[in-house]
Design an enzyme around this catalytic site. Structure first.
Site, PDB file in Angstrom:
ATOM      1  N   ILE A  81       0.894  -1.255   0.091  1.00  0.00           N
ATOM      2  CA  ILE A  81      -0.149   0.068   0.051  1.00  0.00           C
ATOM      3  C   ILE A  81       1.060   1.270   0.092  1.00  0.00           C
ATOM      4  CG2 ILE A  81      -2.039  -1.080   1.041  1.00  0.00           C
ATOM      5  CD1 ILE A  81      -1.040   0.023   3.750  1.00  0.00           C
ATOM      6  N   SER A  82       2.234   1.119   0.353  1.00  0.00           N
ATOM      7  CA  SER A  82       2.886   2.278   0.359  1.00  0.00           C
ATOM      8  C   SER A  82       4.395   1.857   0.181  1.00  0.00           C
ATOM      9  CB  SER A  82       2.661   3.155   1.641  1.00  0.00           C
ATOM     10  OG  SER A  82       3.701   4.264   1.677  1.00  0.00           O
ATOM     11  N   GLY A  99       8.610   3.876   0.389  1.00  0.00           N
ATOM     12  CA  GLY A  99       9.404   4.961   0.754  1.00  0.00           C
ATOM     13  C   GLY A  99      10.788   4.553   0.706  1.00  0.00           C
ATOM     14  N   LYS A 100      11.695   5.537   1.271  1.00  0.00           N
ATOM     15  CA  LYS A 100      13.050   5.542   1.066  1.00  0.00           C
ATOM     16  C   LYS A 100      13.626   4.579   1.963  1.00  0.00           C
ATOM     17  CE  LYS A 100      13.977   9.324   3.885  1.00  0.00           C
ATOM     18  NZ  LYS A 100      14.632  10.713   4.093  1.00  0.00           N
ATOM     19  N   GLU A 101      12.866   4.340   3.153  1.00  0.00           N
ATOM     20  CA  GLU A 101      13.170   3.277   4.038  1.00  0.00           C
ATOM     21  C   GLU A 101      12.485   2.116   4.296  1.00  0.00           C
ATOM     22  OE1 GLU A 101      12.849   5.337   7.844  1.00  0.00           O
ATOM     23  OE2 GLU A 101      10.873   4.923   7.988  1.00  0.00           O
ATOM     24  N   SER A 102      11.336   1.985   3.750  1.00  0.00           N
ATOM     25  CA  SER A 102      10.581   0.912   3.898  1.00  0.00           C
ATOM     26  C   SER A 102       9.455   0.607   2.997  1.00  0.00           C
ATOM     27  CB  SER A 102       9.836   0.861   5.400  1.00  0.00           C
ATOM     28  OG  SER A 102       9.006   1.987   5.404  1.00  0.00           O
ATOM     29  N   VAL A 103       8.909  -0.758   2.882  1.00  0.00           N
ATOM     30  CA  VAL A 103       7.799  -1.215   2.045  1.00  0.00           C
ATOM     31  C   VAL A 103       6.511  -1.522   3.265  1.00  0.00           C
ATOM     32  CG1 VAL A 103       6.761  -2.324   0.383  1.00  0.00           C
ATOM     33  CG2 VAL A 103       9.325  -1.885   0.253  1.00  0.00           C
ATOM     34  N   ASP A 129      11.297  14.155  11.598  1.00  0.00           N
ATOM     35  CA  ASP A 129      11.122  13.937  10.166  1.00  0.00           C
ATOM     36  C   ASP A 129       9.579  14.464  10.027  1.00  0.00           C
ATOM     37  OD1 ASP A 129      11.489  13.720   7.429  1.00  0.00           O
ATOM     38  OD2 ASP A 129      10.957  11.593   7.363  1.00  0.00           O
TER      39      ASP A 129
END
Length: 490
Positions: A230-231, A233-237, A374
């Site tokens: 569903i999403s 990012g630069k650090e995680s799925v 952040d």
């Protein structure tokens, strides 16, 4: 040895004793002849069946041996890019029926393949043929072409050379060298892709080890099923899942799996959020870069637990497995709550959201003793007319050497967003920083404001190094603010 003695031999090798000699009259007896004929026929049929049974048993033994050999080969090679074949050790069945089903063939014996294309004939070992004017050396264009065609058989197995080897095909040195370079390049690229696939978590995908951890969660009943990504990012799925049960603990009906990426390429500066964090500083120096990912997931779990305890809306932690964090789902019916950036809010709701964020930032700093580090409209969700904080893996305590700088950055992001959204009551970045932190820094110039913040951080760092205590000095003398860390029971 007599004919009958030879004929009565057993296929197992033990000879049968010959019958006792008889008189000529008995030999001429038709009844005795018929009796001998029946005995010979019965013995022949019995021996034939015994031979067939022995061959069938031997074939079954050979198949079992080949199956075990194949298991040993698979275990020996493992996940290695270079595999060793045990084909030369397998049992060959010279008496196997040619009409047997092809589905039962476990190996492809290529040692004596009658359909294998013959290699093009090349020049003999001595390097030339013929004499005088008819001499042909190894440098002849046709011979070199055929030799290059034969060399294609040495290419990697994944290179499909087609029927070129069996044809009278002539490859020039230029073409052959180009093909050879291309094959080597593709092999190196394939090796890099394999390495990345086996040891990394890429966009919307997981490596085999991570996939195994996810399967174990489903098998253990913690999750009913995993639905999809569903999403990213630069650090995680992030994956959506349906909750199950876990040690009498109620698992939310809808959950998310936050899989921290095991690649270090996209978020290379993540270590600065951990190595100077007093909670993890002693553990950081003992870990390699990949184990930092697990520490990163553990850090988010602790931060979420602390934030949830203070009553700030955020996801609830269910369980942590290495670099996979299972949390409650912020949304409904598989539809995640929108980010504050994407949420369509009325002016009244936007004003309400601003005051919620202001209150949450104060509680996060003063009650939780944390700085988000952040915070922006991308890491705040709008759900049930309430703002929710997410992505707190990088959150730090204000005692961090750059804690106040990160807080100022958060205040700048929040102030800029709500001012552009038309909230007239939105404070400036300087006013917001002083309101959240409780400090009284008097300056409207960003450079001067940051210089005073750095001075406060420097004095606090010197004090921490001398005293070894994670507290700020008294603010009445211009020192960094006083913080309470007694509730840090992570």
């Amino acid at each position: 040895m007599s004919f009958l003695s030879y004929f009565f031999q057993s296929p197992w090798g033990a000879p049968v004793l010959a019958p006792a000699p008889c008189s000529l009259a008995d030999v001429m007896s038709e009844q005795l002849a018929r009796q001998l004929h029946e005995e010979v026929s019965n013995t022949y049929i019995s021996n034939y069946y015994d031979l067939m049974l022995a061959q069938m048993l031997q074939m079954e033994f050979d198949r079992e041996f080949d199956t075990q050999l194949r298991r040993e080969e698979k275990k020996f090679n493992g996940d290695s890019k270079v595999s060793i074949s045990f084909e030369n050790y397998r049992m060959v069945h010279p008496y196997e029926d040619s009409d047997s089903s092809e589905d039962e063939v476990d190996w492809q014996d290529t040692r004596h393949d009658p359909y294998r294309a013959d290699k093009p004939t090349t020049t003999p070992k001595k390097g030339f043929v013929g004499k005088g004017k008819n001499i042909t050396t190894k440098h002849d264009e046709d011979i070199c072409g055929r030799k290059n065609t034969a060399r294609m058989d040495n290419f990697a197995p994944e290179v499909q050379v087609g029927d070129g080897i069996g044809m009278d095909l002539k490859l020039s040195n230029q073409v052959y060298n180009a093909l050879k370079r291309h094959c080597h390049t593709e092999q190196r690229r394939s090796a890099r892709l394999h390495e990345k696939k086996e040891h990394s978590t890429a966009e919307q995908a997981v490596d085999p080890r991570t996939r195994l951890l996810m399967y174990k969660m489903v098998n253990a009943g913690i999750l009913e099923n995993i639905n999809g990504c569903i999403s990213t990012g630069k650090e995680s799925v992030v994956f959506h899942a349906n909750g199950g049960s876990f040690e009498e603990k109620i698992v939310p009906e809808e959950c998310v799996l936050k899989v921290f990426k095991t690649t270090l390429n996209e978020f290379k500066n993540r270590d600065k959020y951990i190595k100077d964090d007093y909670r993890f500083k002693d553990r950081f120096s003992k870990l390699n870069p990949r184990k930092i990912i697990r520490l990163w997931a553990e850090k988010e779990m602790h931060n979420l637990t602390r934030i949830k305890k203070s009553g700030i809306p955020c996801p609830e932690v269910v369980i942590l497995k290495k670099h996979i964090l299972v949390m409650s789902f912020i949304g409904k019916d598989h539809v995640p709550a929108p980010k504050l950036k994407d949420a369509i809010l009325s002016s009244e709701d936007m004003k309400k959201a601003y005051y919620q964020v202001l209150n949450m930032m104060q509680r996060l700093y003063q009650d939780c003793n944390l700085v988000h580090a952040d915070l922006s409209e991308y890491n705040m969700l709008w759900h049930d007319r309430q703002v929710w904080f997410i992505d707190v893996s990088q959150s730090i305590e204000p005692t961090h050497p750059h804690g106040l700088e990160f807080l100022f950055r958060d205040c700048r992001n929040v102030a800029t967003f709500f001012q552009k959204a038309g909230v007239a009551e939105a404070l400036s970045v300087f006013e917001l920083f002083n309101t959240v932190s409780g400090l009284q820094i008097n300056s409207n110039n960003e450079a001067d404001f940051l210089a005073q913040i750095e001075a406060l951080e420097k004095r606090n760092e010197d004090h921490v190094q001398k005293s070894g205590k994670k507290i700020f000095m008294d603010t009445s003398e211009g020192s960094p603010p006083q913080l309470n860390t007694d509730d840090d029971d992570d």
